[in-house]
Write a protein that holds these residues in place. Structure first.
Motif, PDB file in Angstrom:
ATOM      1  N   ALA A  36       6.542  14.864   5.347  1.00  0.00           N
ATOM      2  CA  ALA A  36       5.452  15.737   4.897  1.00  0.00           C
ATOM      3  C   ALA A  36       5.849  17.196   5.068  1.00  0.00           C
ATOM      4  O   ALA A  36       6.574  17.543   5.994  1.00  0.00           O
ATOM      5  N   LYS A  37       5.333  18.024   4.156  1.00  0.00           N
ATOM      6  CA  LYS A  37       5.504  19.479   4.260  1.00  0.00           C
ATOM      7  C   LYS A  37       4.193  20.068   4.756  1.00  0.00           C
ATOM      8  O   LYS A  37       3.121  19.530   4.475  1.00  0.00           O
ATOM      9  N   GLY A  38       4.311  21.204   5.443  1.00  0.00           N
ATOM     10  CA  GLY A  38       3.093  21.912   5.837  1.00  0.00           C
ATOM     11  C   GLY A  38       3.402  23.371   6.078  1.00  0.00           C
ATOM     12  O   GLY A  38       4.565  23.768   6.059  1.00  0.00           O
ATOM     13  N   ALA A  39       2.359  24.147   6.310  1.00  0.00           N
ATOM     14  CA  ALA A  39       2.571  25.570   6.576  1.00  0.00           C
ATOM     15  C   ALA A  39       3.369  25.740   7.861  1.00  0.00           C
ATOM     16  O   ALA A  39       4.128  26.687   8.026  1.00  0.00           O
ATOM     17  N   ASP A  40       3.190  24.816   8.793  1.00  0.00           N
ATOM     18  CA  ASP A  40       3.998  24.817  10.017  1.00  0.00           C
ATOM     19  C   ASP A  40       4.231  23.371  10.445  1.00  0.00           C
ATOM     20  O   ASP A  40       3.732  22.436   9.804  1.00  0.00           O
ATOM     21  N   ALA A  49       0.805  -1.239   0.000  1.00  0.00           N
ATOM     22  CA  ALA A  49       0.000   0.000   0.000  1.00  0.00           C
ATOM     23  C   ALA A  49       0.830   1.277   0.000  1.00  0.00           C
ATOM     24  O   ALA A  49       0.310   2.359   0.258  1.00  0.00           O
ATOM     25  N   LEU A  50       2.121   1.162  -0.320  1.00  0.00           N
ATOM     26  CA  LEU A  50       2.957   2.372  -0.360  1.00  0.00           C
ATOM     27  C   LEU A  50       2.419   3.403  -1.357  1.00  0.00           C
ATOM     28  O   LEU A  50       2.562   4.598  -1.144  1.00  0.00           O
ATOM     29  N   ASP A  51       1.790   2.885  -2.426  1.00  0.00           N
ATOM     30  CA  ASP A  51       1.298   3.816  -3.455  1.00  0.00           C
ATOM     31  C   ASP A  51      -0.001   4.509  -3.059  1.00  0.00           C
ATOM     32  O   ASP A  51      -0.535   5.329  -3.807  1.00  0.00           O
ATOM     33  N   THR A  52      -0.499   4.208  -1.857  1.00  0.00           N
ATOM     34  CA  THR A  52      -1.740   4.878  -1.437  1.00  0.00           C
ATOM     35  C   THR A  52      -1.457   6.156  -0.630  1.00  0.00           C
ATOM     36  O   THR A  52      -2.384   6.895  -0.301  1.00  0.00           O
ATOM     37  N   LEU A  53      -0.200   6.388  -0.288  1.00  0.00           N
ATOM     38  CA  LEU A  53       0.121   7.590   0.494  1.00  0.00           C
ATOM     39  C   LEU A  53       0.025   8.819  -0.406  1.00  0.00           C
ATOM     40  O   LEU A  53       0.449   8.782  -1.563  1.00  0.00           O
ATOM     41  N   LYS A  96      -1.324   4.306   6.584  1.00  0.00           N
ATOM     42  CA  LYS A  96      -1.802   3.562   5.413  1.00  0.00           C
ATOM     43  C   LYS A  96      -0.840   2.457   4.986  1.00  0.00           C
ATOM     44  O   LYS A  96      -1.209   1.580   4.219  1.00  0.00           O
ATOM     45  N   ILE A  97       0.406   2.534   5.464  1.00  0.00           N
ATOM     46  CA  ILE A  97       1.381   1.520   5.044  1.00  0.00           C
ATOM     47  C   ILE A  97       1.031   0.190   5.698  1.00  0.00           C
ATOM     48  O   ILE A  97       0.788   0.119   6.908  1.00  0.00           O
ATOM     49  N   ASP A  98       0.982  -0.832   4.872  1.00  0.00           N
ATOM     50  CA  ASP A  98       0.547  -2.141   5.351  1.00  0.00           C
ATOM     51  C   ASP A  98       1.760  -3.067   5.448  1.00  0.00           C
ATOM     52  O   ASP A  98       2.244  -3.583   4.438  1.00  0.00           O
ATOM     53  N   TYR A 140       1.768  11.661  10.107  1.00  0.00           N
ATOM     54  CA  TYR A 140       1.231  10.560  10.922  1.00  0.00           C
ATOM     55  C   TYR A 140      -0.059   9.986  10.326  1.00  0.00           C
ATOM     56  O   TYR A 140      -0.337   8.804  10.451  1.00  0.00           O
ATOM     57  N   HIS A 141      -0.816  10.827   9.666  1.00  0.00           N
ATOM     58  CA  HIS A 141      -2.033  10.341   9.001  1.00  0.00           C
ATOM     59  C   HIS A 141      -1.657   9.396   7.853  1.00  0.00           C
ATOM     60  O   HIS A 141      -2.243   8.316   7.691  1.00  0.00           O
TER      61      HIS A 141
END
Ligand code: AMP
Ligand code: GLY
Length: 423
Positions: A381-385, A348-352, A399-401, A394-395
């Protein structure tokens, strides 16, 4: 433009991905790992300097980036220059800033670069080393002089433990040649941070600060590892700390290498501790840090190959950084850093979505991705902060199985709460 990256881990994957993002088509990695879909793998080991240079010459490589310290100390950059090729990294003589802790300490002492007080002893000076320990306060830090794959540093809580460590390193040669000499240094207390800079001679361009998490489990429990997570920037390190580190550590070190007749070209990595007396050096590395590179390079807006080639040609460059922030979490094989198994399927790596996946220790068997090392994947992951980046990473990793992976749940948590309290 044809590019070669030397190395095989998450750090090299991050360099490869950056070149890919910049639009480079021909990217090679020696030896690389099967998870690096963006690169063509070349079956030559990192330390085979002459073979690498000959291959690069034959294949008209325009620019090579060298990842691991072992490759630098094996003279890869020297070999490339001997063939008239451009390799970004220090020559062996300058890589000693990482390859010998005693060299780095002498340099810092000579040029008044802030670091822990220390003593230096070789295997003929065991009695002197033991006598020196008697005069010191505990805890104390004992370091093998040479390269020891990140394992040559022991923080000793008691005098007995310190004496035993001296005997293991100097008498029993626990790290072989690398521990024929040791540095014994004062324990420094404070927040750690990593500051990498692109350097060419007397010019340097600092990258954003990063923090890595070295212990295996949450709340810094468990054994030391190669790094279980990282983020950039580090909210406990202020702009003032950053400027002070540039002025008191990075600039004087770059200048010191020039004065010593060992101009440094490559990434200079300073591992620093914010003490009550300002930032002090705990180590220099002569290369991109791992896992810091994976959280820092995605923030670089500037085209990397253009910048490196201009830097190596002595030109001024402009390094532009995105204002976003990054958080990365390592997925390691259960049992790491002690014993673990390999070959467990990862699905499931391709589901991220909207994250970078760097392969640290994977293999492809019958078309399927499987675990093949202690640290297996690094998801960033990148984010505004940091809080947004943290929530996203973490979300997505959920998904990694795979039955055999674990990760720390507290990467960037401290940063998040201090951000909250600062706001
Ligand atoms: P190194 O292998 O040089 O990165 O050192 C491993 C870790 O040991 C560092 O990341 C620090 O956490 C710790 N360390 C090294 N030197 C010191 C010191 N003088 N005082 C406190 N901690 C240290
Ligand atoms: N993150 C520490 C290192 O690259 O050695």
């Amino acid at each position: 433009m044809k590019i070669l990256v030397v190395g095989r881990g998450g750090r090299e994957h991050a360099v490869v991905k950056k070149f890919k993002r910049d639009g480079i088509e021909a990217i090679f990695c020696a030896p690389g790992n099967p998870g690096m879909h963006e690169a063509t793998l070349v079956d030559i080991e990192e330390t085979q300097a002459d073979q690498l240079a000959a291959w690069a010459k034959e294949n008209d490589i325009d620019l090579t980036v060298v990842g691991p310290e072992m490759a630098l100390m094996a003279g890869v950059v020297d070999a490339f220059e001997g063939h008239g090729l451009k390799a970004f990294g220090p020559k062996k003589a300058a890589a000693y800033i990482e390859g010998s802790k005693a060299f780095a300490k002498r340099l810092m002492k000579k040029y008044s670069i802030p670091t822990a007080a220390y003593g230096e002893f070789d295997h003929t000076q065991v009695e002197d080393a033991l006598a020196f320990l008697e005069t010191q306060v505990m805890p104390i830090v004992i370091k093998a002089d040479g390269l020891a794959a990140g394992k040559g540093v022991v923080i000793c809580q008691t005098l007995e433990e310190a004496k035993q460590t001296i005997n293991e390193m100097l008498v029993d040669a626990s790290f072989g040649e690398a521990s024929a000499r040791v540095v014994i240094e004062e324990f420094l207390d404070g927040e750690e941070f990593s500051l990498m800079s692109f350097v060419a001679g007397d010019k340097f361009y600092p990258m954003p600060i990063a923090r890595d998490y070295k212990r295996a489990y949450d709340h810094d429990e468990g054994l030391n590892t190669g790094g279980m997570g990282a983020h950039s920037p580090h909210p406990l390190i202020t702009d003032e700390d950053y400027q002070q580190a540039l002025e008191t550590v990075i600039k004087p070190t770059v200048d010191a290498m020039m004065s010593e007749g060992l101009p440094f070209t490559g990434v200079l990595y300073a591992g620093l501790i914010k003490t009550a007396d300002g930032p002090k050096v705990i180590e220099f590395n002569a290369r991109f840090g791992d896992p810091e590179t994976e959280v820092v390079l995605p923030l670089l807006e500037t085209d990397l190959s253009t910048a490196l080639l201009e830097l190596m040609a002595g030109k001024d460059v402009e390094m532009k950084w995105r204002s976003e922030q990054t958080v990365g979490v390592v997925l390691a094989a259960k049992g790491y850093p002690a014993e673990y198994v390999k070959g467990v399927p990862i699905k499931a790596l391709d589901t991220l979505e909207d994250v970078d996946i760097y392969h640290m220790g994977t293999d492809v068997v019958n078309g399927e991705c499987v675990t093949n090392g202690g640290r297996v994947l690094f998801v960033v992951a990148k984010g505004a902060d940091l809080a947004a980046a943290r929530a996203k990473v973490y979300h997505e990793i959920k998904k990694i199985d795979c039955d055999d992976l674990f990760y720390r749940g507290d990467i960037a948590q401290l940063a998040e709460s201090s951000e909250a309290s600062l706001n």
